[in-house]
Scaffold this motif. Sequence first.
Motif, PDB file in Angstrom:
ATOM      1  N   SER A  58      35.744  10.066  11.687  1.00 43.25           N
ATOM      2  CA  SER A  58      35.762  11.213  12.593  1.00 43.25           C
ATOM      3  C   SER A  58      37.191  11.439  13.088  1.00 43.25           C
ATOM      4  O   SER A  58      37.900  10.486  13.438  1.00 43.25           O
ATOM      5  N   PHE A 104      39.408  13.774  15.866  1.00 43.04           N
ATOM      6  CA  PHE A 104      39.246  14.582  17.068  1.00 43.04           C
ATOM      7  C   PHE A 104      40.451  15.535  17.178  1.00 43.04           C
ATOM      8  O   PHE A 104      41.432  15.254  17.867  1.00 43.04           O
ATOM      9  N   GLU A 151      45.268  12.167  14.661  1.00 47.56           N
ATOM     10  CA  GLU A 151      43.915  12.430  14.177  1.00 47.56           C
ATOM     11  C   GLU A 151      43.923  12.970  12.743  1.00 47.56           C
ATOM     12  O   GLU A 151      43.067  12.615  11.935  1.00 47.56           O
ATOM     13  N   TRP A 172      34.423  14.292  23.551  1.00 51.58           N
ATOM     14  CA  TRP A 172      34.142  13.472  22.363  1.00 51.58           C
ATOM     15  C   TRP A 172      33.177  14.161  21.393  1.00 51.58           C
ATOM     16  O   TRP A 172      33.016  13.716  20.259  1.00 51.58           O
ATOM     17  N   HIS A 227      34.528  17.214  17.544  1.00 51.12           N
ATOM     18  CA  HIS A 227      35.112  16.350  16.497  1.00 51.12           C
ATOM     19  C   HIS A 227      34.818  16.918  15.126  1.00 51.12           C
ATOM     20  O   HIS A 227      33.963  17.799  14.954  1.00 51.12           O
ATOM     21  N   SER A 228      35.519  16.378  14.141  1.00 53.19           N
ATOM     22  CA  SER A 228      35.311  16.757  12.738  1.00 53.19           C
ATOM     23  C   SER A 228      35.030  15.493  11.943  1.00 53.19           C
ATOM     24  O   SER A 228      35.903  14.618  11.822  1.00 53.19           O
ATOM     25  N   ASP A 229      33.818  15.389  11.466  1.00 54.41           N
ATOM     26  CA  ASP A 229      33.463  14.250  10.607  1.00 54.41           C
ATOM     27  C   ASP A 229      33.893  14.567   9.181  1.00 54.41           C
ATOM     28  O   ASP A 229      33.674  15.676   8.688  1.00 54.41           O
TER      29      ASP A 229
END
Length: 499
Positions: free
Chosen positions: A196, A198, A218, A346, A349-351
């Motif tokens: 993940s 962020f 990130e 939180w 986010h980008s998985d």
Amino acid sequence: MTIKRILSIAAIAATAAQASWAIDMRADSSTINLYDVKLGVDETNRRVRVQLDIDVAGFSLGRDREMVLTPVLMGAGRTDSLELEPITVAGRNRWYHYLRNGFLDGDDADIYRAGKDLKAHYDREFDLAPWMEHSTLEMRCETANCCDKPEPMPGPSAYGMVPIAGIDVARPVLEADYIFAPPVDAGPVTRNIEGSAFITFVVNRTELKENYMNNRHELDKIINSIEYVRRDTDATITRVHIKGFASPEGPYDNNVRLAMGRTETLRRYVRDLYRFPDTTVTSSYEPEDWAGLRKYITDSMQFDIRHRPEILEIIDGPLGFDNKNLAIQTRYPDDYRIILKDIYPWLRHSDYTVRYTIKTYTSLEEIKRVFATDATRLRNVDFYTLAQSYPEGSREYCDVFEKAVEVYPDDSMLNLNAANIELQRGEYDKAQSHLLKAGHSPLADYARGILAAKRGDTASALSLFRKAQAAGMEGIEKVIADTEAIRDYYPVTYFIMGK
């Protein structure tokens, strides 16, 4: 048809005929017959029963003489024995002696007058002790004149008695071939790197700024994952997928716009950075990460949220997304302030998933090298190929199949092969666990039949063997016949003649 087993005890010297022994009594010239000698062993209820019929009609003795026959069970180690009640055949005067003194009272008196036209039945039952599981039933024969000490009539056994039957409860063990089978090729080995990132965007905007806030760090999470695969000469990236999430505050329609736009921006950034084909880098989005919020409310005890059950009820309830956020905000404002400040960030986010395939190794030398360094890179069929290069049953052979089922725990044929190894070792519980995942092929049923036979369940074993045979498995007629023989095994062997 009843099979009669007759033990003839003759009054003249004779030779053994098919283990039907004749005993020399030195004086008289007649024979006493013991008919239908039966030794029953009930392993389930742990009982032993001795039965025989006695015919004394053609047997004569001097009036003061008697013959005493005592069944004795002798243990294999010569340390344990059990002497049963004797059978006495008496001449005229001896029989009247027993009559006058009350020895003939009761149903258990086994004293008979020689020459009388009668057949008496002897029946004794007792517990099966462990030492009796390997023992011999013998008959001790003695003769006496009036009140003299009985004289033994030596028999052919090591104990000087007449052997009648042997007990051996140890059933034969099924000997069957273990059949190993190749798995169905599952194709190239595919792996994923997941994580993940962020990424922070300017409020209400979708443009990506690499050096904004903590974005450089990130973004490096995604880049480092891709670089890890690119450095692997045996790996090829097949797909990079990015899924973007937004937090639940704000109007739902705007969150859809933000999640979709920000995810697309990140997708293009990765695509252009590596000049991937457009189809290699894919994306999806979740406008509001309610599942993530639920997990934080449930599991994250470091946040001082006072109304966790009530908030979870709102999350799981029927309200629309905007109304859920509003309900939490208005009903539990103190908790909402914590959620807004410490949890919602939180949820933005980008998985990402970097999927890649491992090359197919074509030579045995390559397979051996990879097995020694990282066996998870091998295809399921590679393990079978490697195992065949070692003698069947060798340590190396077994090591390969054990590692194979560890790497591919759901492969039916690899589970079957692992079970075969464990059956050979007598590790039946482990074999059963692997056979539960071995599928429903004839080979799997055959192996399950072996396990059932090893555990003493011959009925189930035969059913499984016949099922495998009916499904087309050939060459198991002998295994079926051997299993039937084990099923029909009786722990008593008679040494006397059957008529």
